[in-house]
Every structure is written in C-alpha cells, then in structure tokens.
Design a protein around this motif. Structure first.
Motif, PDB file in Angstrom:
ATOM      1  N   LEU A  60     -10.331 -12.876   1.440  1.00  0.00           N
ATOM      2  CA  LEU A  60      -9.434 -13.667   0.611  1.00  0.00           C
ATOM      3  C   LEU A  60      -8.366 -12.812  -0.065  1.00  0.00           C
ATOM      4  CD1 LEU A  60     -12.181 -15.828  -1.121  1.00  0.00           C
ATOM      5  CD2 LEU A  60     -10.619 -16.584   0.686  1.00  0.00           C
ATOM      6  N   ALA A  61      -7.154 -13.332  -0.112  1.00  0.00           N
ATOM      7  CA  ALA A  61      -6.076 -12.692  -0.861  1.00  0.00           C
ATOM      8  C   ALA A  61      -6.200 -13.076  -2.338  1.00  0.00           C
ATOM      9  CB  ALA A  61      -4.724 -13.141  -0.320  1.00  0.00           C
ATOM     10  N   LEU A  96      -9.355 -11.402  -8.439  1.00  0.00           N
ATOM     11  CA  LEU A  96     -10.773 -11.751  -8.485  1.00  0.00           C
ATOM     12  C   LEU A  96     -10.942 -13.182  -8.979  1.00  0.00           C
ATOM     13  CD1 LEU A  96     -13.744 -10.980  -8.213  1.00  0.00           C
ATOM     14  CD2 LEU A  96     -13.623  -9.959 -10.500  1.00  0.00           C
ATOM     15  N   GLU A  97     -10.168 -13.590  -9.984  1.00  0.00           N
ATOM     16  CA  GLU A  97     -10.237 -14.972 -10.470  1.00  0.00           C
ATOM     17  C   GLU A  97      -9.922 -15.954  -9.357  1.00  0.00           C
ATOM     18  OE1 GLU A  97      -8.807 -12.689 -14.223  1.00  0.00           O
ATOM     19  OE2 GLU A  97      -8.557 -12.563 -12.043  1.00  0.00           O
ATOM     20  N   MET A  98      -8.873 -15.676  -8.567  1.00  0.00           N
ATOM     21  CA  MET A  98      -8.473 -16.579  -7.490  1.00  0.00           C
ATOM     22  C   MET A  98      -9.547 -16.669  -6.413  1.00  0.00           C
ATOM     23  SD  MET A  98      -4.494 -15.339  -7.248  1.00  0.00           S
ATOM     24  CE  MET A  98      -4.079 -16.334  -5.802  1.00  0.00           C
ATOM     25  N   ALA A 116      -2.909 -18.801   1.262  1.00  0.00           N
ATOM     26  CA  ALA A 116      -3.517 -19.110  -0.028  1.00  0.00           C
ATOM     27  C   ALA A 116      -5.045 -19.038   0.105  1.00  0.00           C
ATOM     28  CB  ALA A 116      -3.094 -20.500  -0.490  1.00  0.00           C
ATOM     29  N   PRO A 117      -5.718 -18.415  -0.837  1.00  0.00           N
ATOM     30  CA  PRO A 117      -7.169 -18.240  -0.694  1.00  0.00           C
ATOM     31  C   PRO A 117      -7.934 -19.547  -0.572  1.00  0.00           C
ATOM     32  CG  PRO A 117      -6.418 -17.610  -2.899  1.00  0.00           C
ATOM     33  CD  PRO A 117      -5.207 -17.777  -2.060  1.00  0.00           C
ATOM     34  N   GLU A 118      -7.430 -20.612  -1.209  1.00  0.00           N
ATOM     35  CA  GLU A 118      -8.144 -21.885  -1.107  1.00  0.00           C
ATOM     36  C   GLU A 118      -8.089 -22.452   0.314  1.00  0.00           C
ATOM     37  OE1 GLU A 118      -4.106 -22.744  -3.125  1.00  0.00           O
ATOM     38  OE2 GLU A 118      -5.722 -21.249  -3.253  1.00  0.00           O
ATOM     39  N   ASN A 141      -9.214 -10.163   8.289  1.00  0.00           N
ATOM     40  CA  ASN A 141      -8.139 -10.792   9.049  1.00  0.00           C
ATOM     41  C   ASN A 141      -6.847 -10.711   8.245  1.00  0.00           C
ATOM     42  OD1 ASN A 141      -6.312 -12.970   9.981  1.00  0.00           O
ATOM     43  ND2 ASN A 141      -7.988 -13.487  11.360  1.00  0.00           N
ATOM     44  N   ASP A 142      -5.881  -9.970   8.764  1.00  0.00           N
ATOM     45  CA  ASP A 142      -4.615  -9.792   8.051  1.00  0.00           C
ATOM     46  C   ASP A 142      -3.844 -11.101   7.896  1.00  0.00           C
ATOM     47  OD1 ASP A 142      -5.257  -7.151   7.925  1.00  0.00           O
ATOM     48  OD2 ASP A 142      -3.710  -6.446   9.307  1.00  0.00           O
TER      49      ASP A 142
END
Length: 289
Positions: free
Chosen positions: A13-14, A17-19, A258-260, A251-252
């Motif tokens: 995930l990009a 840490l909160e995201m 968006a992480p979601e 995975n780049d």
C-alpha cells in the motif's frame, strides 16, 4: 478458512501509516502485516506509531523482516543477534505475535544446516520472554536455503516450540515447486502463509526473479498460477492449517494507486481464495453422496 483469516501487508500500500491502517479496515480486513520501517520511520516516532496501531483496532499478524541472520559466526553473528533483539522489542511493543526471518543471501553465511538450525533456535529462545514467535521463510534466491522443504528441515532440526516455517507462494511458484510434500509439515509448525502471484508462467533468470519479486507481484486470482495457488491453499486447509494468510504483494503499479483501491483488490482476492477451497470441499462432498 474464512475471510477473517486474511490480511494485507503494508508493503503493498502507498501512503502514510494512518492511510494504510484505514484502507485495510475500510476494505473489511481486521489484521495487517507490518514492516518495522512503518513504525520506526513514523514522523511522530516509534511510541506514537505503536499507539496509532493499537488504537486502530487492527490486529498485527507479524513484523517484517529479519534478513541475513542465520549461518554467521564471530562479530557478524553477534551483530545480527543484537539487531534481532531490537526487532523483537518492536514486536512486543506493537503486539505482534510473530517476527519474520527470511533465509540469508549473505556470502558469509554457512550452509551447514545444523548451524542454521542452532541459530534459529537461539533466536526463538530470545523471543520466548517477549511473547513472540519466530517464522523462517525460504527466499527463492536464498544462498543456502531457497526451498520451503529445506526451510522446514532447518526448523525441524531446531526442534523449538517457538519456531515455525513460513510458506510463501511467490517463492514456491518462482522455483516451480511441487506442493506434494507441503502436507507433511504439521499445521502447528506453519507460522504464517504469504500469498501472491505473478503474470508469466516462468522466470528465466536471476535478474528477472528479483525484478518480479520486488516490483511485479499480483494478488492471487490476478496472475498466471491460479491452478497452483488453488492447489496450495486447498492442501493447507485439508492439512488443518487455520492460521493467518497475508497478501505480500510487491507491485510498483499498486503504489501509484489510492490505498483503498488496492485494499479492495486484496479483498476480492481473499474471496477468490476462499472460493477455491469451498468449491473443492463442495465437489468432494457431492462426490461422496
């Protein structure tokens, strides 16, 4: 096996840490594999990162990753033991039940399997007072341990209750491993199962192996080895494994999303995996009626 057995790996995930915590939770995951750097690089410091994770309600399944630990001697061994102690303290602080150890790539590491087993047993002993288990994973490019069967042999020789083997589907697929012996490992000695796939049938060089491993993995159900992955998870389920599954997907492309959205892909993958096991179970049940 059900969806609650699955979790994300923060490497996929990009974002902050909160995201990452929020994306995982919003996608319906209740657990997360963390990397030590997620915590020590947090702008507010380690204590603030630990507080954030604990208050999120997300269960931490493990901390990644202790590298190039086993098979060393002298000052190199002492240095790595010192590093391992620090990582174990991070595990304890954030409530992680597992420290992941990947097989060494160091030219200085001995290939003596008894030596490797002793080193792993030493680390497992250090972890006991902190309430942390040690999981040993075979990297497909490991210098002395590159196959899950050898990793299991080392764990078996160590004969330590606090030590288990980590099964990683990518490294098995990259090696072209056959799963016929996976069910010989007692389910209680499997510390974690990590799942990912990739987009072509074969890896033709060491350079391609590293490039694929570090930049081009995909979720189960998205790659070219769905049959093999289905067979692996069915075997594990049939053997009695009921522990955690983590999507370790380097995975780049996903890091530019968006992480979601990536977490939703992971959720679909978890559903795909559980469907493979359920479908097989129903087929077997129908055949016996």
């Amino acid at each position: 096996m059900n969806l609650s057995n699955f979790g994300m790996d923060t490497i996929t995930l990009a974002g902050t840490l909160e995201m990452k915590l929020e994306a995982s939770r919003s996608a319906g995951f209740s657990q997360l594999m963390l990397w030590a750097k997620d915590l020590v690089n947090y702008p507010g410091g380690l204590d603030a990162a630990v507080k954030l994770v604990r208050e999120s309600g997300i269960r931490v399944t493990g901390i990644q990753v202790m590298r190039d630990y086993e098979g060393l001697s002298g000052t190199l061994h002492d240095y790595k033991v010192d590093i391992a102690k620090s990582m174990l303290q991070i595990c304890q602080a954030v409530g992680s039940p597992l420290l992941m150890v990947c097989s060494s790539t160091s030219k200085h590491a001995s290939g003596d399997l008894d030596k490797i087993a002793r080193d792993l047993a030493k680390l497992a002993t250090l972890a006991v007072p902190l309430g942390v288990r040690v999981g040993f994973e075979a990297l497909s490019w490991g210098r002395n341990v590159s196959e899950y069967e050898v990793a299991w042999e080392a764990v078996e020789r160590a004969d330590h209750a606090n030590l288990g083997v980590v099964i990683d589907s990518f490294h098995m697929l990259a090696n072209g491993a056959v799963h016929d012996t996976i069910d010989l490992i007692p389910w209680s000695k499997i510390a974690m199962v990590q799942l990912s796939d990739f987009m072509w049938r074969e890896i033709r060089s060491s350079e391609e192996r590293l490039e694929t491993a570090r930049h081009l993995r995909v979720f189960p159900g998205e790659g070219e080895h769905s049959v093999e992955l289905s067979d692996l998870v069915r075997r594990l389920d049939r053997a009695g494994y009921r522990g955690d599954y983590s999507f370790e997907v380097f995975n780049d492309d996903y890091l530019q999303m968006a992480p979601e959205l990536v977490a939703q892909r992971a959720r679909r993958s978890a559903k795909w995996v559980t469907d493979q096991v359920l479908r097989r179970s129903l087929q077997i049940r129908g055949a016996t009626l």
